[in-house]
Write an enzyme that holds these catalytic residues in place. Sequence first.
Site, PDB file in Angstrom:
ATOM      1  N   ASN A 194      39.563  36.658  42.436  1.00 54.41           N
ATOM      2  CA  ASN A 194      38.274  35.951  42.454  1.00 54.41           C
ATOM      3  C   ASN A 194      37.846  35.404  41.091  1.00 54.41           C
ATOM      4  OD1 ASN A 194      37.752  38.485  41.427  1.00 54.41           O
ATOM      5  ND2 ASN A 194      35.836  38.767  42.542  1.00 54.41           N
ATOM      6  N   CYS A 243      32.880  41.615  43.125  1.00 53.30           N
ATOM      7  CA  CYS A 243      32.700  43.061  43.228  1.00 53.30           C
ATOM      8  C   CYS A 243      31.244  43.420  42.972  1.00 53.30           C
ATOM      9  CB  CYS A 243      33.634  43.779  42.267  1.00 53.30           C
ATOM     10  SG  CYS A 243      33.429  43.268  40.589  1.00 53.30           S
ATOM     11  N   GLU A 246      38.680  48.383  37.422  1.00 54.24           N
ATOM     12  CA  GLU A 246      37.443  47.893  38.031  1.00 54.24           C
ATOM     13  C   GLU A 246      37.769  47.638  39.485  1.00 54.24           C
ATOM     14  OE1 GLU A 246      36.186  44.021  36.819  1.00 54.24           O
ATOM     15  OE2 GLU A 246      34.683  43.954  38.387  1.00 54.24           O
ATOM     16  N   GLY A 252      44.001  49.828  43.084  1.00 53.66           N
ATOM     17  CA  GLY A 252      43.744  50.462  41.791  1.00 53.66           C
ATOM     18  C   GLY A 252      43.791  51.979  41.901  1.00 53.66           C
ATOM     19  N   ASP A 261      55.208  48.752  41.980  1.00 53.12           N
ATOM     20  CA  ASP A 261      55.268  50.099  41.397  1.00 53.12           C
ATOM     21  C   ASP A 261      56.166  50.119  40.167  1.00 53.12           C
ATOM     22  OD1 ASP A 261      53.627  51.053  43.300  1.00 53.12           O
ATOM     23  OD2 ASP A 261      55.140  52.190  44.418  1.00 53.12           O
TER      24      ASP A 261
HETATM   25  O1  G3H Z   1      34.396  40.603  41.134  1.00 51.79           O
HETATM   26  C1  G3H Z   1      34.195  41.243  40.110  1.00 51.79           C
HETATM   27  C2  G3H Z   1      33.679  40.616  38.906  1.00 51.79           C
HETATM   28  O2  G3H Z   1      33.865  41.464  37.807  1.00 51.79           O
HETATM   29  C3  G3H Z   1      32.239  40.225  39.059  1.00 51.79           C
HETATM   30  O3  G3H Z   1      31.840  39.474  37.972  1.00 51.79           O
HETATM   31  O4  G3H Z   1      29.365  39.732  38.085  1.00 51.79           O
HETATM   32  O5  G3H Z   1      30.410  37.925  36.728  1.00 51.79           O
HETATM   33  O6  G3H Z   1      30.438  37.826  39.215  1.00 51.79           O
HETATM   34  P1  G3H Z   1      30.435  38.702  38.013  1.00 51.79           P
END
Ligand code: G3H
Length: 494
Positions: free
Chosen positions: A171, A296, A262, A247, A228
């Site tokens: 993303n 996220c 993350e 993760g 892996d």
């Molecule tokens: O999707 C995970 C990203 O770390 C979210 O970043 O808060 O800049 O959209 P953002």
Amino acid sequence: MALAGTGVFSEIIDGEVYRYYADGEWRSSASGKSVAIVNPTTRQTQYRVQACTQEEVNKVMEAAKVAQKAWARTPLWKRAELLHKAAAILKEHKAPIAECLVKEIAKPAKDAVTEVVRSGDLVSYTAEEGVRILGEGKLLVSDSFPGNERNKYCLSSKIPLGVVLAIPPFNYPVNLAVSKIGPALIAGNALVLKPPTQVYDSFGIFNSFTECEGLISCVTGKGSEIGDFLTMHPGVNCISFTGGDTGIAISKKAGMVPLQMELGGKDACIVLEDADLDLVAANIVKGAFSYSGQRCTAVKVVLIMESVADAVVQKVNAKLAKLKVGPPEDNSDITPVVTESSANFIEGLVMDAKEKGATFCQEYRREGNLIWPLLLDHVRPDMRIAWEEPFGPVLPVIRINSAEEGIHHCNASNFGLQGCIFTRDINKAILISDAMETGTVQINYAPARGPDHFPFQGLKDSGIGSQGITNSINMMTKVKSTVINLPSPSYTMG
Ligand code: G3H
């Protein structure tokens, strides 16, 4: 093939198949095999990438080790200079790089440009922050500890770890790649990057780091062959991963190396009775539906006091009706989600909520990977969507009767990335923030990672370690001490 189409990035493609990047060169794999990258909007194969072999991964690791030794001896100011140059190249090529993001991951055109510019700024800031924090060391003297005289001087400074394995998500393929590349390089590490399976063209960004031959590499391939193998490779000294459940599996398999993970989130938005309801509605729509909810840090559940719920739901619905739904090239607000299996997963959550009696504020509509924005009201804890992360433009609203009820729901989640609280009472906001088991709480604003120098971390299944530019630089180093031992004062002074 936006980047391959520019003169600067033309060598990244071999016929129909993108090359991998090793030892400062774009190469074709000896496997002769490739992996398809599917366009989320058309659901057709857009292009293919090399299926690297384990032997090729071994060579990349060996080259990285050699290059890293020389890089660690390169003066800090020169490392910073290189990052500044890379930042400038990134920004200069923002249009073709953004075009890749539009095609590969259906990112709305405007957001794609923002991501590239933000990434350039991140790299420049990393260069400056690196000079500040790595240019400093520490001196300790021995006589502050009981029983010691002042005859030992301990000099400490930060040194690189070695080779960092970076695995960014689909993303934010550019931003979350450079948030790993920048700190790794400024700290004197080499870096091997494994791109997310849905993305590749935008990784022509490696050409932005032109003087780093052998120092950064980019390997592609089938997870079953090199997944892996990479994460458990003895040459890896640190892993920085952003993505989903994978993760957790990586953390269990990785060796004794620092991990920065993350992972997912189920970011709760707690709305109290005294909140500014227009501000709430604006943040819910931006927080939950930007990039079609594929962040996220997206708002993934609204926990709202019953007394203000109707008003907020009405305001949110009015805003949702104005969102443009369609292909990313038209700069639509809601674009197709990244894969068919993601769209099917989202649909599964929606159907479960329907069967269990949630109120649909809009009609559920899907065409291919494109899902229209949907607010689900009166969601109850027995529905999957109350707990699972759709990663799509679908948002559950749970009505609550006390702030404690909201905190309880937030803390009952296996995730703990971010959360937000809307209230005009700052004292209450701080108390609720303290009670929420998440890495960050935003007061009167939707969850967000940026600005990129802020600490960013998740609790529980949302991650390990802390990101943000400063934290990432520190994480990709270790402390080295040299102790100068003098003769004891009693000996020399008589
Ligand atoms: O999707 C995970 C990203 O770390 C979210 O970043 O808060 O800049 O959209 P953002």
